[in-house]
Design an enzyme around this catalytic site. Structure first.
Site: not given
Ligand code: URA
Length: 440
Positions: A82, A161, A168, A183, A187
């Site tokens: 990621h 999320d 947010r 977050s 994932k």
């Molecule tokens: N990328 C994400 O998936 N979540 C965040 O909070 C910031 C960047």
């Protein structure tokens, strides 16, 4: 349990236990906790932070708020990768096939472009015919057969999320390290791989502008991954200069292919070798030295390029464009941006370079916008280069003639040229594991 009490506990610097956290996340997903109370809680976290334990509990709840992908039918160790996002970051297109060519299983769900940053799924869709939404069985079959598949996120992955991120975004609470970690890692945990390699970008084109913040985020995410039983490593890499020379979807696929042919730009090649070697290390393919060796071989002997072509074909794409990138559709309009003065490029505001590419049509302003796959920027000069007045700094591409001038103006404003060169920047800053931080 009253939400009011949880907000005031966090506001006063207290720590929520598992039961309280469960009430918070499950209640919010079910719609029992209203946005105004969750907003207050998020702002309390923004100022007070969360303990490692709270962050792990919250991540687990976010991960299990929707589907959790079961990859157990794929043989071998599955390693996810990621990137926290950047400009010109086409590393997944290179690193995934490199790792798969060396025997690592890559079952990856990627995202679309977000703001000034590009997304892997949009880049893949620049390949004619390429399908990025596969059903679960087809996805698993492809990974079992050829070792890699990269698709978009399924509909019901981490609904918590989705809701929290949207909130947010409008309550000025995105820039909280524990919330970003929850977050991203929520994932990743839901995506089901055994190990996770994180590429935490740092600099003017990244979420985190300083190495200090990037390190804090990397440590937080590694700690969450390890607590969840996943071997996790993070690299902190430079995003103060766009990565590689090409920005924009087709342009980035072309550069990824060139890199897989071992003819890519030096910075991009170096970062990709580092990332891929770490994926091999996570998959127990040997010590770091041997992992570098295997990755370099896959780059030199063409097996990684072949792996990319196999994946494209398996997902319905036209693999002939991978072997002949001149087949990619060209933008109807192009313009060279020239240096207005003599000197050295001392800074490129990388975020604004990404915005210039979006102005050309490579990104979306709203979720519904179509992407111009041929749009983007080919950088001819980058930070550190000496330039003379009239030298070509970059070539801009777009299918829409009216977009060229505003993008050129934006791009030029992002580039600083001075009489003296700036200090050379590092490309890779650090490697963060569960036990230590190794500085490059
Ligand atoms: N990328 C994400 O998936 N979540 C965040 O909070 C910031 C960047």
């Amino acid at each position: 349990m009253r939400m009011y009490d949880l907000i005031s506990k966090k506001r006063n610097g207290g720590t929520l236990n598992k039961e309280e956290m469960t009430h918070l996340i499950e209640g919010y997903v079910k719609g029992e906790i209203p946005d105004y109370q969750m907003s207050a809680f998020l702002m309390a976290v923004y100022f007070q932070g969360m303990t490692k334990e709270e962050t792990s509990i919250m991540t687990d709840l976010v991960a299990r708020s929707g589907d959790v992908v079961d990859l157990s039918s794929i043989e071998g160790i599955k390693v996810d990768k990621h990137s926290t996002g950047g400009v010109g970051d086409k590393t997944t297109l290179i690193v995934g096939p490199l790792a798969a060519a060396c025997g690592v299983k890559v079952a990856k769900m990627s995202g679309r472009g977000l703001g000034h940053t590009g997304g892997t799924v949009d880049k893949l869709e620049a390949i004619p015919g390429m399908r990025v939404s596969l059903d679960r069985n087809e996805f698993l079959e492809i990974v079992n057969k050829i070792g890699i598949s990269v698709i978009g996120q399924s509909g019901n992955l981490t609904p918590a999320d989705k809701k929290l991120y949207a909130l947010r975004d409008v309550t000025a609470t995105v820039e909280s390290i524990p919330l970003i970690a929850v977050s991203i890692m929520g994932k990743k945990l839901a995506a089901g791989s055994d190990c996770i390699l994180l590429d935490v970008k740092t600099g003017s084109g990244a979420f985190m502008n300083t190495v200090e913040d990037s390190l804090a985020l990397a440590k937080e995410m590694v700690s969450i991954g390890e607590s969840a039983g996943k071997k996790t490593v993070a690299l902190i890499t430079n995003m103060d200069i766009p990565l590689g020379n090409n920005i924009g979807n087709s342009l980035e696929v072309i550069e990824a292919v060139e890199t897989l042919q071992n003819k890519g730009p030096e910075d991009l090649t170096k970062v990709c070798i580092e990332l891929a070697a770490n994926m091999l290390f996570l998959a127990n393919k040997g010590d770091m030295e041997s992992c570098y060796q295997q990755v370099k071989e896959a780059l030199e002997n063409g097996t990684a390029l072949q792996k990319f072509a196999e994946m494209v074909e398996a997902q319905g794409g036209d693999k002939s464009v991978i072997y002949d990138v001149s087949k990619f559709e060209k933008a109807a309009f192009e313009k060279e941006v020239l240096s207005p003065v003599d000197g050295y490029i001392t800074f490129m505001d990388t975020k604004e370079c990404g915005v210039a590419s979006c102005i050309l049509g490579a990104g979306r302003e709203t979720k519904e916008d179509d992407i111009d796959y041929s749009a983007g920027i080919m950088l001819v000069k980058k930070t550190g280069d000496k330039v003379q007045k009239g030298d070509v700094l970059a070539v801009l591409y777009s299918s829409c003639a009216e977009k060229i001038e505003p993008a050129a103006k934006h791009f030029l404003e992002a580039v600083r040229i001075e009489e003296q060169p700036a200090e050379t920047q590092k490309l890779i800053y650090a490697r963060v594991t569960a036990d230590q931080t190794e500085w490059a």
